[in-house]
Structures are given as C-alpha cells and as structure tokens.
Design an enzyme around this catalytic site. Structure first.
Site, PDB file in Angstrom:
ATOM      1  N   LYS A 154      55.678  69.936  -5.620  1.00  0.00           N
ATOM      2  CA  LYS A 154      56.312  69.149  -4.545  1.00  0.00           C
ATOM      3  C   LYS A 154      57.782  68.880  -4.877  1.00  0.00           C
ATOM      4  CE  LYS A 154      53.356  65.681  -4.957  1.00  0.00           C
ATOM      5  NZ  LYS A 154      52.521  66.186  -6.070  1.00  0.00           N
ATOM      6  N   ARG A 186      50.322  58.610   0.223  1.00  0.00           N
ATOM      7  CA  ARG A 186      49.261  59.029  -0.695  1.00  0.00           C
ATOM      8  C   ARG A 186      47.929  58.401  -0.338  1.00  0.00           C
ATOM      9  NH1 ARG A 186      52.682  60.390  -5.280  1.00  0.00           N
ATOM     10  NH2 ARG A 186      51.386  61.215  -6.945  1.00  0.00           N
ATOM     11  N   ARG A 216      56.088  71.002 -18.330  1.00  0.00           N
ATOM     12  CA  ARG A 216      57.187  70.482 -17.492  1.00  0.00           C
ATOM     13  C   ARG A 216      58.203  69.712 -18.338  1.00  0.00           C
ATOM     14  NH1 ARG A 216      55.994  66.986 -12.304  1.00  0.00           N
ATOM     15  NH2 ARG A 216      54.722  65.766 -13.717  1.00  0.00           N
ATOM     16  N   ARG A 258      57.549  63.733 -19.189  1.00  0.00           N
ATOM     17  CA  ARG A 258      57.063  62.500 -18.567  1.00  0.00           C
ATOM     18  C   ARG A 258      55.895  61.910 -19.336  1.00  0.00           C
ATOM     19  NH1 ARG A 258      56.530  63.544 -12.165  1.00  0.00           N
ATOM     20  NH2 ARG A 258      54.571  62.448 -12.548  1.00  0.00           N
ATOM     21  N   ARG A 273      45.030  61.558 -12.936  1.00  0.00           N
ATOM     22  CA  ARG A 273      45.857  61.728 -11.728  1.00  0.00           C
ATOM     23  C   ARG A 273      45.182  62.688 -10.758  1.00  0.00           C
ATOM     24  NH1 ARG A 273      50.967  63.683 -14.631  1.00  0.00           N
ATOM     25  NH2 ARG A 273      51.814  64.095 -12.556  1.00  0.00           N
TER      26      ARG A 273
HETATM   27  P1  AP5 Z   1      56.696  69.715  -9.876  1.00  0.00           P
HETATM   28  O1  AP5 Z   1      57.549  70.297  -8.806  1.00  0.00           O
HETATM   29  O2  AP5 Z   1      57.288  68.672 -10.754  1.00  0.00           O
HETATM   30  O3  AP5 Z   1      55.299  69.213  -9.258  1.00  0.00           O
HETATM   31  P2  AP5 Z   1      54.955  67.909  -8.390  1.00  0.00           P
HETATM   32  O4  AP5 Z   1      54.017  68.343  -7.322  1.00  0.00           O
HETATM   33  O5  AP5 Z   1      56.204  67.210  -7.984  1.00  0.00           O
HETATM   34  O6  AP5 Z   1      54.138  67.128  -9.492  1.00  0.00           O
HETATM   35  P3  AP5 Z   1      54.182  65.587  -9.950  1.00  0.00           P
HETATM   36  O7  AP5 Z   1      53.470  65.536 -11.269  1.00  0.00           O
HETATM   37  O8  AP5 Z   1      55.568  65.034  -9.884  1.00  0.00           O
HETATM   38  O9  AP5 Z   1      53.312  64.939  -8.849  1.00  0.00           O
HETATM   39  P4  AP5 Z   1      52.601  63.581  -8.923  1.00  0.00           P
HETATM   40  O10 AP5 Z   1      52.174  63.482  -7.515  1.00  0.00           O
HETATM   41  O11 AP5 Z   1      51.535  63.480  -9.930  1.00  0.00           O
HETATM   42  O12 AP5 Z   1      53.720  62.588  -9.497  1.00  0.00           O
HETATM   43  P5  AP5 Z   1      54.712  61.562  -8.801  1.00  0.00           P
HETATM   44  O13 AP5 Z   1      55.960  61.556  -9.570  1.00  0.00           O
HETATM   45  O14 AP5 Z   1      54.755  61.790  -7.337  1.00  0.00           O
HETATM   46  O15 AP5 Z   1      56.135  70.939 -10.762  1.00  0.00           O
HETATM   47  C1  AP5 Z   1      55.318  70.727 -11.906  1.00  0.00           C
HETATM   48  C2  AP5 Z   1      55.660  71.763 -12.985  1.00  0.00           C
HETATM   49  O16 AP5 Z   1      55.248  73.061 -12.536  1.00  0.00           O
HETATM   50  C3  AP5 Z   1      57.163  71.881 -13.280  1.00  0.00           C
HETATM   51  O17 AP5 Z   1      57.327  72.162 -14.655  1.00  0.00           O
HETATM   52  C4  AP5 Z   1      57.613  73.083 -12.422  1.00  0.00           C
HETATM   53  O18 AP5 Z   1      58.739  73.765 -12.997  1.00  0.00           O
HETATM   54  C5  AP5 Z   1      56.370  73.956 -12.441  1.00  0.00           C
HETATM   55  N1  AP5 Z   1      56.167  74.713 -11.203  1.00  0.00           N
HETATM   56  C6  AP5 Z   1      56.412  74.276  -9.913  1.00  0.00           C
HETATM   57  N2  AP5 Z   1      56.070  75.239  -9.015  1.00  0.00           N
HETATM   58  C7  AP5 Z   1      55.581  76.287  -9.752  1.00  0.00           C
HETATM   59  C8  AP5 Z   1      55.063  77.573  -9.387  1.00  0.00           C
HETATM   60  N3  AP5 Z   1      54.972  77.972  -8.094  1.00  0.00           N
HETATM   61  N4  AP5 Z   1      54.654  78.397 -10.409  1.00  0.00           N
HETATM   62  C9  AP5 Z   1      54.747  77.994 -11.714  1.00  0.00           C
HETATM   63  N5  AP5 Z   1      55.232  76.798 -12.108  1.00  0.00           N
HETATM   64  C10 AP5 Z   1      55.638  75.945 -11.143  1.00  0.00           C
HETATM   65  O19 AP5 Z   1      53.928  60.187  -9.040  1.00  0.00           O
HETATM   66  C11 AP5 Z   1      53.756  59.669 -10.342  1.00  0.00           C
HETATM   67  C12 AP5 Z   1      52.927  58.386 -10.287  1.00  0.00           C
HETATM   68  O20 AP5 Z   1      53.636  57.384  -9.513  1.00  0.00           O
HETATM   69  C13 AP5 Z   1      51.566  58.504  -9.569  1.00  0.00           C
HETATM   70  O21 AP5 Z   1      50.563  58.950 -10.470  1.00  0.00           O
HETATM   71  C14 AP5 Z   1      51.342  57.051  -9.106  1.00  0.00           C
HETATM   72  O22 AP5 Z   1      50.895  56.233 -10.175  1.00  0.00           O
HETATM   73  C15 AP5 Z   1      52.743  56.604  -8.725  1.00  0.00           C
HETATM   74  N6  AP5 Z   1      53.045  56.852  -7.305  1.00  0.00           N
HETATM   75  C16 AP5 Z   1      53.984  57.734  -6.829  1.00  0.00           C
HETATM   76  N7  AP5 Z   1      53.989  57.718  -5.476  1.00  0.00           N
HETATM   77  C17 AP5 Z   1      53.027  56.832  -5.093  1.00  0.00           C
HETATM   78  C18 AP5 Z   1      52.535  56.399  -3.827  1.00  0.00           C
HETATM   79  N8  AP5 Z   1      53.029  56.916  -2.678  1.00  0.00           N
HETATM   80  N9  AP5 Z   1      51.535  55.479  -3.802  1.00  0.00           N
HETATM   81  C19 AP5 Z   1      51.033  54.956  -4.955  1.00  0.00           C
HETATM   82  N10 AP5 Z   1      51.441  55.327  -6.192  1.00  0.00           N
HETATM   83  C20 AP5 Z   1      52.449  56.258  -6.264  1.00  0.00           C
HETATM   84 ZN    ZN Z   2      57.048  65.322  -8.485  1.00  0.00          ZN
END
Ligand code: AP5
Ligand code: ZN
Length: 217
Positions: free
Chosen positions: A13, A88, A123, A156, A167
């Site tokens: 994402k 979410r 990552r 992270r 997660r």
């Molecule tokens: P990346 O692009 O970073 O993936 P992502 O989908 O953004 O993954 P996240 O881990 O950031 O998602 P998340 O939903 O768990 O975390 P968030 O920060 O939103 O890619 C991942 C890796 O893969 C990278 O190394 C990239 O280079 C690689 N990659 C990408 N595409 C690829 C491909 N096609 N092929 C190969 N490699 C690839 O949330 C964190 C925490 O915050 C949550 O757990 C929760 O506690 C809280 N939180 C956030 N938002 C909310 C909400 N709305 N409500 C409640 N709690 C929330």
């Molecule tokens: Zn992310």
C-alpha cells in the site's frame, strides 16, 4: 480524486501510494505513518497508540477518525488524497460516508499471508518521509541509506515475525470485511466508488502499471 488502498500488512500500500501521489499530485494519507510520527513526538496520541501497534492490534476508531478528519481538512487535500491504511473497520468507513467524503476508487492489493512475513522482514523505511525500501525487491542505492536525504533507514518495530502474524490476524478479523463493504457499494451506481483488485505478488513495477492504468481510466 480520492482513492482508498486496501490490503493486508505488507501488501504494498505504501509503495504504490507514493507512485499514485506523484502521478496525480495528491497527498498520501498513511494513518500508520501519522501514528509513528506521534509516537516519535511523544504526544498523547503516540502514548495511546504505541503498545497497541507493537502488539499488532488496532488503535481506537475515535482516535483514528479524528486524526483523519483533521488531516483531510488541510489545504493540500483540496484536489483529493490517497488513504493508505484507512479505513480499517466498518465504523471508520461509515465515518467517511457520514462526512460525505466521496471516494472515486477502492484499490485492493492482494498478497497471501506466507509471502507477507518474508516481505516485511526485509523492509527498511525512511522515518521522516515514510519512503519504503526492501533489501532485495527495492534496495536503496547505498545499503541502509535513504536515496533522497542520505539519512539512515530503520526497521519498523512491528516488523518482528510474531507481531506480523498478529497484524495479519487483525486484518483477517477486522479489516477484510471492508472488501465486501466496498464491493457492495460499487454496485450502487455511477457515483459509487469503483472497486478493483490487483495481484500484489507481481513485481512492484507491474503492480504500479496496472493500478495507474485503471486510475487513469
Ligand atoms: P509496503 O508498501 O510498506 O506495504 P504496506 O501495505 O504499506 O504494509 P504496512 O506494513 O505498512 O501495512 P500495515 O497496514 O500493517 O501498517 P500501517 O503502517 O498501515 O511494502 C512492504 C515491503 O514489501 C516493503 O519492503 C516493500 O519494498 C516491499 N514490496 C512492496 N510491493 C512489493 C512487490 N510487489 N513485490 C515485492 N516486494 C514488495 O499500520 C501500522 C499499525 O498502525 C497498525 O498495525 C495499527 O496498529 C495502526 N493503525 C494504522 N492505521 C490504523 C487505522 N486506520 N485504524 C486503527 N489502527 C491503525
Ligand atoms: Zn504502509
């Protein structure tokens, strides 16, 4: 244009949000990045979010909804934005609908659980910008260093295997229900958000080309 990116942790994402942001000149709103910034600042929100995030759970809907409402009121969102990691839960999605925030596209990026653990352990991130790298799939020019600023990359805290599994469980229990929610909405007619699902196991560039071609219509 307003876009929601939907998908499990590690689906890509954040990676794709940055391409879309450049292409359409609209900001990426990552609630995860905003929460990590709040933790770094030591704000009240950060204190409330820290343990929940490190346990792989979800921060409360009220806190998140307020955070997003404040963010989308800023002038840079006037032409739209990309929601990355929001909504979410159904109450978060409902809050957007109740506030009459019209969504043009919902982009689901799908990746099986097995691949996620491998992805997230490789990552690396630039904390200030949220720029994302992968040690094999998208390496920085110099190991451990951000291409743009020359600053150090970090791993992270929630990218440990046990937290990644939590997660993923949280995603399947609480967030994947939004797939049905937005698919049903997409059937409602011309003004409804369009729903498209992409295979996120392809290379970063292939996923990018497919998403951009749908968004450009
Ligand atoms: P990346 O692009 O970073 O993936 P992502 O989908 O953004 O993954 P996240 O881990 O950031 O998602 P998340 O939903 O768990 O975390 P968030 O920060 O939103 O890619 C991942 C890796 O893969 C990278 O190394 C990239 O280079 C690689 N990659 C990408 N595409 C690829 C491909 N096609 N092929 C190969 N490699 C690839 O949330 C964190 C925490 O915050 C949550 O757990 C929760 O506690 C809280 N939180 C956030 N938002 C909310 C909400 N709305 N409500 C409640 N709690 C929330
Ligand atoms: Zn992310």
């Amino acid at each position: 244009m307003r876009i929601i990116l939907l998908g499990p942790p590690g689906a890509g994402k954040g990676t794709q949000a940055q391409f879309i942001s450049k292409e359409f000149d609209i900001p990426q709103i990552s609630t995860g990045d905003m929460l990590r910034a709040a933790i770094k600042e030591g704000s009240e929100l950060g204190k409330k979010a820290k343990d929940i995030m490190n346990a792989g759970g979800l921060v409360s809907d009220d806190l998140i909804i307020n955070l997003v409402k404040e963010r989308i009121a800023k002038p840079d969102c006037v032409n739209g934005c990309i929601f990355d990691g929001f909504p979410r839960t159904i109450p978060q999605a409902q809050a957007l609908a109740d506030a009459d925030v019209a969504i043009n596209h919902v982009v689901e990026i799908s990746v099986p659980d097995d691949e996620i653990v491998n992805r997230l352990s490789g990552r690396r991130q630039h904390p200030n910008s949220g720029r994302v790298y992968h040690i094999h799939h998208n390496p920085p020019k110099v190991d451990g260093i951000d291409d743009v600023t020359g600053e150090a990359l970090i791993q992270r805290e929630d990218d440990k295997e046990s937290t990644i599994r939590e997660r993923l469980a949280t995603y399947h229990e609480q967030t994947s229900t939004l797939v049905g929610f937005y698919q049903a909405k997409a059937e409602e007619g011309d003004d409804a958000p369009k729903y498209n699902k992409f295979d996120g196991t392809q290379g970063i560039d292939d996923v990018k080309q497919q998403i951009l071609s749908v968004l450009k219509g």
